[in-house]
Design an enzyme around this catalytic site. Structure first.
Site, short mmCIF file in Angstrom:
data_model
loop_
_atom_site.label_atom_id
_atom_site.label_comp_id
_atom_site.label_asym_id
_atom_site.label_seq_id
_atom_site.Cartn_x
_atom_site.Cartn_y
_atom_site.Cartn_z
N ASP A 97 -0.97 -49.26 31.00
CA ASP A 97 -0.25 -48.75 32.16
C ASP A 97 -0.95 -49.25 33.42
O ASP A 97 -2.18 -49.40 33.44
CB ASP A 97 -0.26 -47.22 32.12
CG ASP A 97 0.60 -46.58 33.20
OD1 ASP A 97 1.72 -46.16 32.89
OD2 ASP A 97 0.12 -46.49 34.34
N HIS A 115 -1.72 -47.86 36.06
CA HIS A 115 -2.63 -46.88 36.64
C HIS A 115 -3.71 -46.49 35.63
O HIS A 115 -3.45 -46.42 34.43
CB HIS A 115 -1.87 -45.64 37.11
CG HIS A 115 -0.76 -45.95 38.06
ND1 HIS A 115 0.57 -45.90 37.71
CD2 HIS A 115 -0.80 -46.36 39.36
CE1 HIS A 115 1.31 -46.24 38.75
NE2 HIS A 115 0.50 -46.53 39.76
N HIS A 117 -2.52 -39.32 32.41
CA HIS A 117 -3.25 -38.78 33.56
C HIS A 117 -3.65 -37.31 33.37
O HIS A 117 -4.48 -36.80 34.14
CB HIS A 117 -2.42 -38.89 34.84
CG HIS A 117 -2.15 -40.30 35.28
ND1 HIS A 117 -3.13 -41.25 35.37
CD2 HIS A 117 -0.99 -40.91 35.65
CE1 HIS A 117 -2.60 -42.39 35.77
NE2 HIS A 117 -1.30 -42.21 35.94
#
Length: 370
Positions: A176, A178, A140
């Site tokens: 993942d 996300h 991220h």
């Protein structure tokens, strides 16, 4: 298979609060440990050391990254501010749920440097399949912003290193739960890096995460593929995403090296995800990824650890993934608790629609692939 780790990855402590939110909650009898904690890495490391896969692994101690290496992906001003925030003595929330404090900076450098060490081993031929067991996670983290427990983007740094060391084309596959928004942001305009993220449909979650993860975020020449899956997606949806979208893209792109952002928060028991992947699903993903790496890159494969917050089941899923990566088809470590139904089997039309939307967005940039 070669596993890289570094004990400094344990020094980052995001503290306690209400799950991922720091602070004092007077009505909460027992504050909760932040989900991204050192115990999750210890549990994952120990399942590989003590589980039945142990004899098939080689272990290596990584290293700390230099700030010059971090600056190949991240802005210098951001790195200066990050280092200052880690200086303490108090913990600092870089955004709502991404917390740093004393001990965080050594862990950040160790996670990045250990990933780079694993990448170097693969590129130099000292390893073929390498796994960087590191924290804090990275996918991220954007060039100038922290997000989602991530401060520095480990896998993006590895991809940048591979490009500098002569890899003409690099592919990143992220499973993942996300969206790998930071990795997307780092390479959105680079046609020589293919980024593929398989994730639940969650959209933007605020100022720190402006990217939506939708299929229409395509980047340069369609080299960014976002495979959004509906809530409840399990083994069948994830394997279809690999077989029907990721694999055709990879075979057409033909990367020199394959990198994978390996998260286990798509598992059926993870509190940070709403998908239903089981250990058997991760075993099957491992088999497919290893096969693609052997077919396309001469086996040159790097994986980095991302999410996975139900520690016990994440460890079972990790073991299963590694079994798949090593071509083991019969489970060595039983799955003791899987029972949640795969919603993508019961509602296959939902996955049909999800994948059709991805193919429709990508088709103009990948003629003949879909």
């Amino acid at each position: 298979m070669d596993v890289f780790w570094h004990e400094d990855c344990f020094t980052h402590d995001a503290g306690h609060g209400l799950w991922e939110l720091p602070g004092d909650w007077p009505w909460l009898d027992v504050p909760e440990q932040h989900p991204e904690n050192a115990d999750r890495l210890r549990t994952m490391l120990n399942v590989l050391r003590r589980g039945p896969i142990a004899s098939r692994l080689r272990w290596h101690v990584g290293r700390a990254a230099t700030e010059d290496e971090l600056a190949t992906v991240h802005e210098r001003g951001y790195l200066d501010a990050l280092r200052a925030a880690c200086a303490g003595p108090e913990r600092v929330a870089l955004e709502e749920n991404t917390v740093v404090g004393p001990g965080s900076w050594p862990a950040i450098l160790a996670a990045a440097g250990t990933t780079l060490a694993a990448m170097e081993a693969v590129l130099d031929g000292r390893a073929t399949k390498a796994y960087a067991m590191v924290r804090p996670p990275g996918h991220h983290a954007q060039p100038g912003a922290a997000d989602g427990y991530c401060m520095v983007n480990n896998i993006a740094l590895a991809a940048a290193s591979a490009r500098r060391r002569g890899a003409a084309r690099v592919a990143i596959l992220d499973w993942d739960v996300h969206h790998g928004n930071g990795t997307q942001e780092a390479f959105l305009d680079d046609p020589d890096v293919l980024t593929i993220s398989v994730h639940m449909r969650h959209g933007s979650w605020g100022g720190s995460h402006p990217q939506t993860g939708a299929p229409d975020e395509l980047g340069a020449r369609g080299r960014n593929a976002n495979i959004e899956l509906s809530l409840g997606a399990g083994d069948s949806a994830y394997l279809r995403a690999v077989d029907e979208v990721a694999a055709p893209l990879l075979r057409t792109f033909r990367p020199d090296v394959l990198l994978c952002a390996s998260g286990f928060d798509a598992s059926a028991f993870d509190p940070n995800g709403r998908h239903n992947v089981t250990a058997e699903g991760y075993r099957a993903i491992g088999r497919r990824v290893a096969g693609l790496a052997d077919e396309l890159t001469g086996g040159r494969l790097l994986l980095t650890q991302e999410g996975g917050y139900q520690r016990g089941y994440a460890a079972v899923c990790l073991h299963a993934l590694v079994e798949g990566l090593l071509g083991i088809t019969r489970p060595l470590l039983p799955d003791p608790i899987a029972y949640v139904p795969d919603d993508a089997v019961r509602n296959a039309a939902v996955t049909d629609a999800d994948l059709a939307a991805v193919r429709a967005a990508l088709a103009p940039h990948w003629p003949g692939v879909f």
